[in-house]
Each structure stands twice: as C-alpha cells, then as structure tokens.
Scaffold this active site. Sequence first.
Site, PDB file in Angstrom:
ATOM      1  N   SER A 125      38.738  30.222  36.606  1.00 23.14           N
ATOM      2  CA  SER A 125      37.815  31.252  37.037  1.00 23.14           C
ATOM      3  C   SER A 125      36.505  31.265  36.245  1.00 23.14           C
ATOM      4  CB  SER A 125      38.479  32.628  36.911  1.00 23.14           C
ATOM      5  OG  SER A 125      38.812  32.898  35.550  1.00 23.14           O
ATOM      6  N   LYS A 159      30.779  35.044  29.991  1.00 24.42           N
ATOM      7  CA  LYS A 159      31.503  35.324  31.247  1.00 24.42           C
ATOM      8  C   LYS A 159      31.447  36.822  31.528  1.00 24.42           C
ATOM      9  CE  LYS A 159      35.987  34.399  33.490  1.00 24.42           C
ATOM     10  NZ  LYS A 159      37.312  33.760  33.321  1.00 24.42           N
ATOM     11  N   SER A 185      41.834  28.984  32.977  1.00 20.31           N
ATOM     12  CA  SER A 185      40.457  29.213  33.423  1.00 20.31           C
ATOM     13  C   SER A 185      39.343  28.813  32.462  1.00 20.31           C
ATOM     14  CB  SER A 185      40.271  30.685  33.800  1.00 20.31           C
ATOM     15  OG  SER A 185      40.865  30.911  35.042  1.00 20.31           O
TER      16      SER A 185
HETATM   17  N1  GLN Z   1      43.992  29.853  38.390  1.00 21.13           N
HETATM   18  C1  GLN Z   1      44.840  30.800  37.717  1.00 21.13           C
HETATM   19  C2  GLN Z   1      44.909  32.074  38.556  1.00 21.13           C
HETATM   20  O1  GLN Z   1      44.407  32.079  39.609  1.00 21.13           O
HETATM   21  C3  GLN Z   1      44.307  31.076  36.340  1.00 21.13           C
HETATM   22  C4  GLN Z   1      43.245  32.099  36.243  1.00 21.13           C
HETATM   23  C5  GLN Z   1      42.770  32.345  34.838  1.00 21.13           C
HETATM   24  O2  GLN Z   1      43.112  31.622  33.891  1.00 21.13           O
HETATM   25  N2  GLN Z   1      41.993  33.399  34.664  1.00 21.13           N
HETATM   26  O3  GLN Z   1      45.471  33.038  38.151  1.00 21.13           O
END
Ligand code: GLN
Length: 488
Positions: free
Chosen positions: A152, A77, A176
């Site tokens: 994400s 990532k 995420s």
């Molecule tokens: N969807 C969550 C957010 O928008 C989690 C994001 C994540 O785990 N990086 O913050």
Amino acid sequence: MMLMKKTATELQALLHNREVSVKEVTEDAFKQIAHLDDKVQAFLTVTEDEALTRAEKLDNEPMENRGTLFGLPIGIKDNIITKGTVTTCASKMLENFVPVYDATVMEKINQAGMISVGKLNMDEFAMGSTTERSAFKVTRNPWNLDCVPGGSSGGSAAAVAAGEVLFSLGTDTGGSVRQPAAFCGIVGMKPTYGRISRNGLVAFASSLDQIGPLTRTVEDNALLLSAIAGLDHRDSSSSSKEVPDFRAGLTGDIKGLRIAVPKEYMGEGVAEDVKASVRQALDVLESMGATWEEVSLPHARYASPTYYAIATAEASSNLARFDGIRYGYRPDDAKNLEEIYLRSRAEGFGTEVKKRILYGTYALSDGHHDELYVKAQKVRTLIAQDFANLYENYDIVVGPTSATTAYEIGGIVRDQLTLYTNDILTVSVNLAGLPAISVPCGFSDGLPIGLQMIGKHFDEATLYRVAHAFEQATEFHKRTPSIGEGHE
Ligand code: GLN
C-alpha cells in the site's frame, strides 16, 4: 545541480562544505516534484511553504549541531499523522482531517533536522497491494507509467524511485513497504515489531503494523532507521532494545553467513524471471563467502488466511472510531444519530475497507470467533515457530519479495495463485514480528525485481550488512528510471 540524485552522505558533504544550502536542497526536491509528479502522482499534499521556511531557519544552524540527516528532504505516507498538515489515509473519511499533534516518528525526523516535503499516496487505510485503492488518485510506477508502484505504500516507493525525494516513510502490515520497494527498484525495510514507535500511525492491524524507511541505497536506509527507532512510552509495544548505529555495521564482510532459502518461496506461483534473479543473487552472496541451503517453512501455506483473519479482525476494531462523530466525514443532511453513523461509514469508506470491516467483524463474532480468530492466533504461533527453528542454524532467510514484477494498472491479469503466493512471501514476516528488507536484484522487461532478506528479531544490523554487501557487488541500484532524468 540535480541534488535529489545524490545519496545522503554525498549531500551532507556538500552541505558541510557550504557548497549548497539547506534551502537549495529543499528547492531541488520541489523542482523535481513539479517536474515529475504530474506523471507519477505520488503526492497527495505538498507542503512547499512550510518546508522552505524551515529550510531557511535550518540554514542558520551552526555546523557542529548538524547530524547526518540534517537538511535532507523526506516524504511521508499519508497514514502517519503530521501536526497542522492534512492526513487522509487516502480515504474520503479523513479528507479534511488536520492532526493537532505529530507522530513520534515525525518528532524524531524534526529533531534530526530533516524536512518533510509532503504526504504520499497509498491504498485507503493501507489495505491493498497496488495503490489503486486510494480514494483520490492512482500512483504510477516510475519505471513504466502503465504499471502500479505496488502498495500500500506505493506513493512512498514511487517518489523515491522517481528521484522526487531521497527518503520516504511507508508502513508495512503485510508487505506494504517491501513489495512497493521491489516493484520500484529501491530499498525498503520493515523493522522488527516494536523497533519503531507506532504512536501517531493511524492503525490498520495493531499487532502487525510497522513503519519502515524507503530509500535508493542501503546506507541511506540504515541512517534513517537509526534516527527514527527506539523506545517511546506513548507506544506500549515499542521496545527498549538499544538502537545500534546501523551505518557503522556496513562492513561489506559477509564471510561465514548462513542463508536459508525456503522451498515454499521458490515454488509454483513465482515467475521464472523472478526465480532466476534470486538464484543469481544467491550466487553473488556465495561468491562473497556466504553459504545457502534449501529449507522448509511447513506452515507457510497457512500464512495468507491467517493474516487475513487477524488483520481484518483488528481493522474492524480499529476502524470503529470513524463514526462521523469523533473523526472525519459526516453527511450534512443526516436526520438522526443512527443515520449519522450509517451514512458516515457507508459514504466515507471505500469498498475494500468495507469488505475488510465486514470480514473482520464476522471473524470476531460470537459463534465464529473460535473457528476464525482464535484458530488464526494459534497458527500464527506455529508460523513464528517455523522461523525460530530456522534461526537455530541460519542467520537469515532469503527469497523473492514478490512473485512477479509490477502489474499493469487496472489490468486484473492477476491470477489467484500469484496473489496468494505474493502474500505468503511477505505476510509471514509480520505474523512473526520479524525484520525484513527488500533490495533490487534484477530487471525483467524493464521492471525491477526485489530480493527479500528476513532476519532474527531485532537483528536489522545483519540485514543491512548483507544488503549493503550485495548492493556494492551489483549494479542494480545504479539504474534509474528514465522519467527521473530531472528538472534541468
Ligand atoms: N497487501 C496486504 C493487504 O492488502 C498488505 C497491506 C499492508 O502491508 N499495509 O493487506
């Protein structure tokens, strides 16, 4: 030969018997990427020359020096810093940022003899649930190219699901790793807070962030976590707890396992097809000797506002370093220092990131700090306590990973209730610092459904054991998206 379709153990046997070389394995990954990534759009950077040079070097290594992950390709990532390879966080702010050192996980991956093949797309600074918020491209779900891969870590999940790589690393601040794993029909583990060093992970919300492995099988996932976990003095929140050989615990035996199923995770807002798959999964676990009961997590309904207050507060502080002076984007024609600051942030960050910085700054500001940030910290303790109470009588907590299957790209048919329920399902785990895994447990209209299992602190071993037993008793992991048929 389609090597990227195999598991780590199968590939290792081929390497060991010299039926294939490390170079051939690596080339196979790049053939798959060349064949599929125009459609999937998972990669932001592909490091073919570096990877092939490394593969040739590794091919000279004697067999006795080779561990279980030796010579196997992995995608990373793009918020994990990689020495000499651009690390963008999918943001214009870091478009040209080339780190001068490796994250601790990259050092460990290199020590294990793995080969990084490139950097994977994500929501900008890991803020989002669809990977549509990348400044550079929209990644697609290999099961249906009109749908999002989740986020994400959408690039990390899509690359593994499409068979471009065997392994990837994602990060999970509020779901995420697990949610994109569920949307893409693969295995995603968010380890206990402190299990993996965060040194070299570009911080979003430091008290919630964890790096986690994404793979097609539970065994591959267990192998990777064993390799990258452990104490690191460069991350003071990393734990000195011993890291087990997670693969050794995959016995298939779950007799006597006590499962808690929170009613808040199976209620309004969760789609019927998802609930049906989770109920069937519970039947499978029961048939193998586990028992389950419905329970309650009384503070679950506060999880989402609590998460957003804490995550944005921490983000506003962490992202203050991107000021156009020390890192990243800076306009060429700014006339004075104030204009450098203002325009660097105004032009370098995307809308979602700016919104969160604003909200987090407000949550920390004098006059609002107590009602927002401090209160959220108190509720966080109550949420963690809810789980601790359950673990007095149960071994794991089970529910869906996501309230629905993957959404359509751009189609904001996402009603608030579904989005809110999705957050409840994943963010509590980060607030409580617990480990959780998502494994495939069904399909609806050709799109995968994920089963989430949440464990006690530092008890990833039980999660892997149960997930593996479930995987072996079902066929979901054997299905692959038709896009992944491959290059030959
Ligand atoms: N969807 C969550 C957010 O928008 C989690 C994001 C994540 O785990 N990086 O913050």
